[in-house]
Design a protein around this motif. Structure first.
Motif, PDB file in Angstrom:
ATOM      1  N   GLU A 159       0.825  -1.209   0.000  1.00  0.00           N
ATOM      2  CA  GLU A 159       0.000   0.000   0.000  1.00  0.00           C
ATOM      3  C   GLU A 159       0.861   1.263   0.000  1.00  0.00           C
ATOM      4  OE1 GLU A 159      -3.281   0.089  -0.475  1.00  0.00           O
ATOM      5  OE2 GLU A 159      -3.042  -2.080  -0.724  1.00  0.00           O
ATOM      6  N   LYS A 162       2.104   1.867  -3.467  1.00  0.00           N
ATOM      7  CA  LYS A 162       1.046   2.369  -4.349  1.00  0.00           C
ATOM      8  C   LYS A 162       0.867   3.877  -4.169  1.00  0.00           C
ATOM      9  CE  LYS A 162      -1.757  -1.854  -4.692  1.00  0.00           C
ATOM     10  NZ  LYS A 162      -3.047  -2.489  -4.319  1.00  0.00           N
ATOM     11  N   ASN A 165       3.925   5.707  -5.593  1.00  0.00           N
ATOM     12  CA  ASN A 165       4.000   5.645  -7.060  1.00  0.00           C
ATOM     13  C   ASN A 165       3.085   6.659  -7.745  1.00  0.00           C
ATOM     14  OD1 ASN A 165       5.895   3.622  -7.025  1.00  0.00           O
ATOM     15  ND2 ASN A 165       4.407   1.963  -7.208  1.00  0.00           N
ATOM     16  N   ASN A 166       2.084   7.150  -7.033  1.00  0.00           N
ATOM     17  CA  ASN A 166       1.156   8.123  -7.612  1.00  0.00           C
ATOM     18  C   ASN A 166       1.668   9.559  -7.496  1.00  0.00           C
ATOM     19  OD1 ASN A 166      -0.879   6.354  -8.514  1.00  0.00           O
ATOM     20  ND2 ASN A 166      -1.743   6.193  -6.452  1.00  0.00           N
TER      21      ASN A 166
END
Length: 216
Positions: A159, A162, A165-166
């Motif tokens: 998580e 994620k 990475n954004n």
């Protein structure tokens, strides 16, 4: 000649005094001392790269015709991106090792211990077995605790990646990986290290630290 040498040495001893430290340069003691001396003690790699873009750094590189400001900024983008990629690889690798190698091995050893505890009870009876199997029961409990924490941290690791990475900014993404991903990697590694010391050598399919030292 000797007087001239001593004179030069004295000059540089005084000049280097702010950065000279005879202790452990990686210790908290040095960080505290460095702050007193007005020195930078940043230990976050992505943030340390910011120093390349300080006005003094840019002026130095430009004045010596080494790099332009745009080239320095471009190199920093690459440094941040490279840092992120390395931590990404490490995070994926430790997640794979933890879930597909370490936990199955630990669970198998745990099952063997439980089987031994039950068999010991049949032979010696419940009361005597409470003493005889005490250490095995303790190991089973410790393994269960480590396994539970590793599974939780592995999920949190995914998580955290994620979310990081954004982030569009290479710098901010690298900082996010350092602040939110790296600590989870370290924590998982610590629990794996503890399991490594507990599991039977015959079951452990990966090289142990002490074995790596003697691999030719």
């Amino acid at each position: 000649k000797e007087d001239a040498i001593v004179k030069v040495i004295k000059k540089y001893i005084r000049y280097s005094k702010p950065i000279r430290f005879d202790g452990n340069g990686y210790s908290d003691e040095w960080k505290q001392e460095a702050k007193k001396r007005g020195l930078d003690t940043e230990d976050c790699t992505p943030l340390a790269y910011d120093r390349y873009l300080d006005k003094e750094s840019i002026d130095m590189f430009v004045s010596q015709n080494v790099m332009t400001e745009n080239e320095l900024r471009a190199r920093n983008e690459i440094k941040w991106n490279t840092y992120t990629k390395k931590i990404q690889i490490e995070a994926r690798l430790i997640g794979d090792l933890a879930l597909n190698h370490i936990i199955p091995i630990a669970t198998k050893y745990q099952s063997q211990l439980l089987d031994n505890i039950l068999k010991m009870e049949k032979v010696f009876g419940k009361t005597e077995n409470e003493v005889l199997s005490l250490e095995n029961k303790k190991t089973v409990k410790e393994l269960a605790e480590h396994i539970s924490v590793i599974k939780r941290l592995a999920d949190e690791l995914v998580e955290s990646r994620k979310v990081a990475n954004n982030i569009e900014s290479e710098r901010d993404k690298a900082v996010a990986y350092h602040v939110h991903v790296m600590p989870k990697i370290e924590s998982i590694r610590n629990h794996i290290d503890e399991i490594e010391l507990m599991v039977d050598d015959e079951l452990w399919t990966l090289p142990k630290y002490r074995e790596i030292l003697f691999i030719c």
